[in-house]
Design a protein around this motif. Sequence first.
Motif, mmCIF file in Angstrom:
data_model
loop_
_atom_site.group_PDB
_atom_site.id
_atom_site.type_symbol
_atom_site.label_atom_id
_atom_site.label_comp_id
_atom_site.label_asym_id
_atom_site.label_seq_id
_atom_site.Cartn_x
_atom_site.Cartn_y
_atom_site.Cartn_z
ATOM 1 N N SER A 147 38.941 104.836 178.795
ATOM 2 C CA SER A 147 38.843 106.738 179.141
ATOM 3 C C SER A 147 38.257 106.752 180.397
ATOM 4 O O SER A 147 37.518 106.074 180.411
ATOM 5 C CB SER A 147 38.717 107.759 178.522
ATOM 6 O OG SER A 147 38.866 108.727 178.908
ATOM 7 N N ALA A 148 38.823 107.676 181.707
ATOM 8 C CA ALA A 148 37.672 107.596 182.828
ATOM 9 C C ALA A 148 37.321 109.855 182.620
ATOM 10 O O ALA A 148 36.830 110.197 183.720
ATOM 11 C CB ALA A 148 39.071 108.051 183.410
ATOM 12 N N GLY A 171 31.905 112.089 186.192
ATOM 13 C CA GLY A 171 30.756 111.423 186.572
ATOM 14 C C GLY A 171 29.917 112.583 186.819
ATOM 15 O O GLY A 171 28.226 112.141 187.292
ATOM 16 N N TYR A 172 29.689 113.920 186.207
ATOM 17 C CA TYR A 172 28.383 114.574 186.532
ATOM 18 C C TYR A 172 27.956 114.612 185.445
ATOM 19 O O TYR A 172 28.651 115.152 184.394
ATOM 20 C CB TYR A 172 29.618 116.357 187.216
ATOM 21 C CG TYR A 172 30.012 116.223 188.517
ATOM 22 C CD1 TYR A 172 31.580 115.273 188.304
ATOM 23 C CD2 TYR A 172 30.060 116.385 189.334
ATOM 24 C CE1 TYR A 172 31.802 115.943 189.729
ATOM 25 C CE2 TYR A 172 30.323 116.501 190.661
ATOM 26 C CZ TYR A 172 31.220 116.053 190.507
ATOM 27 O OH TYR A 172 32.066 116.093 191.874
ATOM 28 N N SER A 173 27.052 115.340 185.394
ATOM 29 C CA SER A 173 26.135 115.057 184.257
ATOM 30 C C SER A 173 25.995 117.031 183.738
ATOM 31 O O SER A 173 26.083 118.110 184.796
ATOM 32 C CB SER A 173 24.247 115.074 184.838
ATOM 33 O OG SER A 173 23.782 116.503 185.322
ATOM 34 N N ILE A 174 25.627 116.761 182.826
ATOM 35 C CA ILE A 174 25.875 118.303 182.065
ATOM 36 C C ILE A 174 25.257 119.166 182.230
ATOM 37 O O ILE A 174 24.942 120.294 182.101
ATOM 38 C CB ILE A 174 25.989 118.356 180.426
ATOM 39 C CG1 ILE A 174 24.795 117.325 179.553
ATOM 40 C CG2 ILE A 174 27.441 117.364 179.844
ATOM 41 C CD1 ILE A 174 24.556 117.209 178.612
ATOM 42 N N GLU A 175 23.680 118.559 182.349
ATOM 43 C CA GLU A 175 22.859 119.199 182.670
ATOM 44 C C GLU A 175 22.957 119.998 183.815
ATOM 45 O O GLU A 175 22.671 120.788 184.095
ATOM 46 C CB GLU A 175 21.322 118.558 182.903
ATOM 47 C CG GLU A 175 20.963 117.857 181.965
ATOM 48 C CD GLU A 175 21.261 116.590 181.310
ATOM 49 O OE1 GLU A 175 22.124 116.066 182.218
ATOM 50 O OE2 GLU A 175 21.399 116.043 180.251
ATOM 51 N N GLY A 231 38.903 119.668 176.956
ATOM 52 C CA GLY A 231 38.618 118.361 176.685
ATOM 53 C C GLY A 231 39.875 117.557 175.583
ATOM 54 O O GLY A 231 40.499 116.721 176.577
ATOM 55 N N TRP A 232 39.979 117.753 174.960
ATOM 56 C CA TRP A 232 41.408 117.880 173.645
ATOM 57 C C TRP A 232 42.275 117.121 175.324
ATOM 58 O O TRP A 232 42.899 116.524 175.231
ATOM 59 C CB TRP A 232 41.706 118.961 173.207
ATOM 60 C CG TRP A 232 40.887 118.984 171.877
ATOM 61 C CD1 TRP A 232 40.526 117.707 171.233
ATOM 62 C CD2 TRP A 232 40.094 119.819 170.816
ATOM 63 N NE1 TRP A 232 39.268 117.877 170.141
ATOM 64 C CE2 TRP A 232 39.337 119.920 169.757
ATOM 65 C CE3 TRP A 232 41.124 121.134 170.686
ATOM 66 C CZ2 TRP A 232 38.954 120.074 168.557
ATOM 67 C CZ3 TRP A 232 40.689 122.132 169.447
ATOM 68 C CH2 TRP A 232 39.299 121.491 168.911
ATOM 69 N N ILE A 233 42.902 118.371 175.614
ATOM 70 C CA ILE A 233 43.404 118.391 176.096
ATOM 71 C C ILE A 233 43.675 117.632 177.863
ATOM 72 O O ILE A 233 44.210 116.551 178.266
ATOM 73 C CB ILE A 233 43.668 119.804 177.297
ATOM 74 C CG1 ILE A 233 43.974 121.076 176.553
ATOM 75 C CG2 ILE A 233 44.645 120.172 178.729
ATOM 76 C CD1 ILE A 233 43.900 122.180 177.240
ATOM 77 N N ALA A 234 42.414 117.316 178.316
ATOM 78 C CA ALA A 234 42.221 116.526 178.993
ATOM 79 C C ALA A 234 42.590 114.522 178.294
ATOM 80 O O ALA A 234 42.978 114.136 179.431
ATOM 81 C CB ALA A 234 40.641 116.390 179.640
ATOM 82 N N GLN A 235 41.806 114.794 177.229
ATOM 83 C CA GLN A 235 42.191 112.832 176.434
ATOM 84 C C GLN A 235 43.411 113.434 176.304
ATOM 85 O O GLN A 235 44.611 112.134 176.470
ATOM 86 C CB GLN A 235 40.997 113.187 175.144
ATOM 87 C CG GLN A 235 39.876 113.554 175.752
ATOM 88 C CD GLN A 235 39.099 112.031 175.476
ATOM 89 O OE1 GLN A 235 39.389 111.271 175.676
ATOM 90 N NE2 GLN A 235 38.005 111.845 176.568
#
Length: 392
Positions: A19-20, A35-39, A355-359
Motif C-alpha cells: 500500500s502507498a 508521505g506527510y507527517s501527521i504532526e 482511510g477506509w475509503i482510500a484503502q
Amino acid sequence: QTGYVTLDRGYKNTGATQSAITFLDGEEGILRYRGYSIEELAAKASFLEVSYLLIYGELPTQEQYDSFATAIRRHTLVNEDMRKIFDGFPVSAHPMCVLGSLVNAMAAFYPDSYDGSNNTDLHITRLMAKLPTIATWSYKRSLGHPTNYPKNELDYIPNFLNMMFALPVEDYKVDPVVAEALNVLLILHADHEQNCSTSTVRLVGSSQANIYSSIAAGINALWGPLHGGANQEVIEMLEEIKAGGGDVAKYIDMAKNAKTTGFRLFGFGHRVYKNFDPRAKIIKKAADDVLNKLGVNDPVLEIAKGLEEAALNDPYFVQRKLYPNVDFYSGIIYRALGIPTNMFTVLFAIGRLPGWIAQWKEMREQKEPIGRPRQIYTGATLREFVAIGDRK
Ligand code: SDX
C-alpha cells in the motif's frame, strides 16, 4: 493438508498487501499519510484536505478542494426512508450499532454501488457526506431531541457540530476552539494502515462486495473494545478509578495479574507502536490546551496522567512495551467538547472513514485477489456416520 501453511494468529507477522497510503514505523513512532507527517497535517491541514489526500493521493489544489467540499455539501441529506430503519431501533441502541446498520442500508438506496456502474467517486462523496448526518441522529434521539438537518452554508466540522448540538429553541454557535480540536482529532484518526477494521474493509471488499457493505463491516470491527471501542472503555475505566478514590496502583496491579483478573488497561498497548503512539503524544498535549481554553477542569485528566506515569515506570509494562495509544487521551477531549461517552467510537469512525475509503479504493485499483487465508486443522480424523438411535 495440501501445501505448506504458516500459522500466524492475528496476522502479527503477515503482510496482507502493498500500500502507498500510510507509513507507520512502530520503533520510531512515525506516522505519515501519503508521505506527510501527521504532526504537520494535524497542525496545518483541514480534515477534508487530509481526506482528499488519503483518498486521491495528493493534497488538493484550491480548485480540487472546493469541488470536493461542494460535492460533499450537496449530498449531506439522507434519504428520508432511512429514518424508518432508524426509528425501528430501541432508543437504548448503541450508536455504533445504528451507524453500522444504516451505512449498510445505504447499499439498498444506491443499487448502482453493486450493479456494475463505475461511479465510485459518487459513493465516496455520499459516504463522506452522510456519515456525520447519520451519526448525530442517535445522539439527538437519546436526548429526546429532534434530529437536525445539515446546513450547506457550514463547513464539514461546524456542520457536524451544529447537527449534534443545535436545538430548534435556540441558535447554536460553533466554538472555534471546539471545531479546531475536532479537526485535529479526526485527522489523527484518519488512517492507520492495515489495522483490524481496515483489514476488514479490504477483506469484505475483496469479494467485490459494494463499498457501503464494506465500510459497514469496518464500522462493526471498529466497535470492538480492543480496537476503536477502547476510547469509550478508557473513560469508563478512568471514571471507575476516580469513583474508587483515584488509586491507580490497584489498576496497575490488576493489569499485571491479567491471567487471574482478566483486566487490561484500556488505551495502553499497540500491535505496531513499541515505543509510543505519536498520535497519543499530540492528543495528550491537545487535552491540556483544549481543557484550558474551554475552562474545563476534568479530574480524570490528572488520573490519566497518573496512570500513564505509573505504567511507564513499571517493569511489567516496560518489558511488554505498553504505552498509551490513540485511545488513551482522546475521550477526555471528546468529553470536554460535550460529546457523550457512547459517541466516542462514532467519532473514531467519522475520522477513520477516509482511510477506509482510500484503502478500499486502492485494493480495488490494485485488483487484489479475494482474501481467503488457510488454517491448520486440529479436528477429528475420518469417522463413520451413526444413526441417532445408536448414539450413546
Ligand atoms: C486501536 O492496529 C491499529 O493500528 C489500531 C489503532 C488504529 O488506529 O486503527 O491504533 C486503534 O485499536 C488502538 C488500540 C486500542 N485498544 C486498547 O487500548 C485495548 C487494550 N490494548 C490491548 O488489548 C492490546 O494492547 C492491543 C489489542 C492494542 C494489541 O494487542 P497485541 O499486539 O495482540 O498484544 P497482546 O495482546 O499479545 O499483548 C502482549 C502482552 C500480553 O501479555 P503476555 O501474555 O505477554 O504476558 O501485553 C499484555 C498482554 O496481556 N497487554 C496488556 C495490554 N495490552 C497488552 N496488559 C495490560 N494492559 C494492556 N492494555
